[in-house]
Scaffold this active site. Sequence first.
Site, mmCIF file in Angstrom:
data_model
loop_
_atom_site.group_PDB
_atom_site.id
_atom_site.type_symbol
_atom_site.label_atom_id
_atom_site.label_comp_id
_atom_site.label_asym_id
_atom_site.label_seq_id
_atom_site.Cartn_x
_atom_site.Cartn_y
_atom_site.Cartn_z
ATOM 1 N N HIS A 154 -10.457 -3.149 -7.117
ATOM 2 C CA HIS A 154 -9.177 -2.440 -7.862
ATOM 3 C C HIS A 154 -8.676 -3.697 -8.653
ATOM 4 O O HIS A 154 -8.649 -4.949 -8.234
ATOM 5 C CB HIS A 154 -8.553 -1.955 -7.199
ATOM 6 C CG HIS A 154 -8.849 -0.667 -6.512
ATOM 7 N ND1 HIS A 154 -7.919 0.504 -5.947
ATOM 8 C CD2 HIS A 154 -9.938 -0.037 -6.494
ATOM 9 C CE1 HIS A 154 -8.523 1.459 -5.383
ATOM 10 N NE2 HIS A 154 -9.974 1.340 -5.769
ATOM 11 N N TYR A 201 1.739 3.585 -5.540
ATOM 12 C CA TYR A 201 2.956 3.571 -4.674
ATOM 13 C C TYR A 201 3.965 4.154 -5.232
ATOM 14 O O TYR A 201 4.498 3.764 -6.249
ATOM 15 C CB TYR A 201 3.320 2.072 -4.507
ATOM 16 C CG TYR A 201 2.311 1.244 -3.690
ATOM 17 C CD1 TYR A 201 1.126 0.679 -4.189
ATOM 18 C CD2 TYR A 201 2.686 0.883 -2.110
ATOM 19 C CE1 TYR A 201 0.434 -0.112 -3.342
ATOM 20 C CE2 TYR A 201 1.633 0.186 -1.368
ATOM 21 C CZ TYR A 201 0.535 -0.359 -2.050
ATOM 22 O OH TYR A 201 -0.311 -1.250 -1.454
ATOM 23 N N PRO A 256 3.395 -2.157 6.574
ATOM 24 C CA PRO A 256 2.190 -2.241 5.806
ATOM 25 C C PRO A 256 2.116 -2.137 4.234
ATOM 26 O O PRO A 256 1.335 -2.173 3.445
ATOM 27 C CB PRO A 256 1.408 -0.886 6.353
ATOM 28 C CG PRO A 256 2.574 -0.041 6.998
ATOM 29 C CD PRO A 256 3.522 -1.039 7.362
ATOM 30 N N LYS A 263 -0.507 -6.494 3.962
ATOM 31 C CA LYS A 263 -0.745 -8.129 4.347
ATOM 32 C C LYS A 263 -1.293 -8.511 5.813
ATOM 33 O O LYS A 263 -1.863 -9.555 5.832
ATOM 34 C CB LYS A 263 0.554 -8.845 4.135
ATOM 35 C CG LYS A 263 0.897 -9.191 2.659
ATOM 36 C CD LYS A 263 0.172 -10.321 1.998
ATOM 37 C CE LYS A 263 0.222 -10.151 0.614
ATOM 38 N NZ LYS A 263 -0.924 -9.329 -0.243
ATOM 39 N N TYR A 319 0.558 -9.909 -4.271
ATOM 40 C CA TYR A 319 -0.203 -8.675 -3.629
ATOM 41 C C TYR A 319 -1.737 -8.996 -3.634
ATOM 42 O O TYR A 319 -2.406 -8.797 -2.400
ATOM 43 C CB TYR A 319 -0.160 -7.408 -4.743
ATOM 44 C CG TYR A 319 -0.638 -6.083 -4.158
ATOM 45 C CD1 TYR A 319 0.025 -5.186 -3.486
ATOM 46 C CD2 TYR A 319 -1.977 -5.854 -4.362
ATOM 47 C CE1 TYR A 319 -0.380 -3.992 -2.727
ATOM 48 C CE2 TYR A 319 -2.809 -4.735 -3.939
ATOM 49 C CZ TYR A 319 -1.892 -3.743 -3.131
ATOM 50 O OH TYR A 319 -2.214 -2.626 -2.568
#
Length: 405
Positions: free
Chosen positions: A72, A203, A295, A299, A387
């Site tokens: 992605h 998200y 979560p 990570k 990220y």
Amino acid sequence: MRTQVGIIGAGPAGLMLSHLLYLQGIDSIILECRTREEIEGTIRAGVLEQGTVNLLNAMGASERMMREAHFHHGIELRFNGEGHRINMHELTGGKKVTVYAQHEVLKDLIALRLETGGQMIFNAGDVSLHDLDTASPKIRFRKEQDGELQEISCDYIAGCDGFHGPSRPSIPAEIRKEYQKIYPYGWLGILIEAPPSSPELIYANHERGFALVSTRSPEIQRLYIQVDPKDDIANWSDDRIWTELHARLSTKDGWKLIEGPIFQKGIVAMRSYVCESMQYGRLFLAGDAAHIVPPTGAKGLNLAAADVYVLARSLDAFYKSGKIELLESYSTNCLRHIWKSERFSWFMTSMLHPNHEHTPFERRMQLAELNFATSSRAAMTTLAEEYVDGSLVGQFTESGRNVLV
Ligand code: RFL
Ligand code: PHB
């Protein structure tokens, strides 16, 4: 029995460490309390950083992943009924995240360890650690849970046994300093049989609670919703889960969530936790045994990879040239990347979960944070860097470099 490094736990940390050591000519034995079938069937992480993927590539453990994973280039943050894409590929100079289930990584690592003659003892019972402050630490265990007590003498022990394993409590309490935050939210996760609703992860912060859209394959999707961590999964019928998902993910432009049969569901609590120091005598903790992140930042597995990479290099320096400096500074060297990812995971969790204890002012601050994170190029770049490659595995394992020499 004797080995150079006794490893407790066949999760991502233990299996990666064992194979890294093998590649450096160091022998190890893994002791695991669960069966191979249980390990290969447990649903957990999905998102791998660029550096973790580079490391798995360099270890020769990525052939199936490179064929079957999804790569992605961005994520979407959704709030106030609108989606905002963060183009991580562009903001980080070409890096991407890999979506590939943790238990698939474990299947690949176990197969590789078996091919290369690795010693793994599954279904071990009563695992305990001894003589950690001597030159010959030992692990005792029972084969097949109720067999005879056996002993492995080692030069070093790696505690890769997750948050509830016996390694961390073997460090005397007066030497351990623990830092912890328990969040008033949990995640209810489901696996469904359906095509993806979105090409990238979403998200969503909605006033009814957080929701996350992730994936596993073109046929299987992974979805989460924020719930009370003490809630019972029996209170969540499939209908109730779908109602919440539709409400929390709804957009002004009518985005559609594709439903499908739910074949797995469960609730996990969320905490941040760090144990300092991560070493005592000849014991070194790695992964969830030493630290936990919620979560939301994706990570935990990546941090485990970073720890064992540092540990394998430190052990290599000792075995190749007798240098103990890297081993002595293992905990200090790891804590730098750990606290960095603790901060990011806490930040993402705080920004994305509405809390019934929030005052109207605090709710406005959360939305202001989301507006900033999705409109300022500097803020988006920071988020993208953290990220995609935040746990610092990437710093050690830049693409194209042979990370094992
Ligand atoms: P693990 O995976 O817990 O493995 C520890 C192993 O030790 C064994 N063990 C023992 N063995 C022998 N004797 C004993 N007495 C033992 N006690 C325990 C256990 O059976 C187990 O096999 O720890 P490790 O290797 O440090 O790996 C950590 C990761 O598993 C964890 O951080 C991630 O799953 C966290 N995580 C995520 N991480 C990511 O990097 N990206 C993600 O997208 C992501 N998503 C997630 C997640 C964790 C989640 N949950 C379930 C908490 C999503 C979720 C929902
Ligand atoms: C997952 O797919 O399980 C997943 C994705 C992103 C996260 C956490 C879990 O932040």
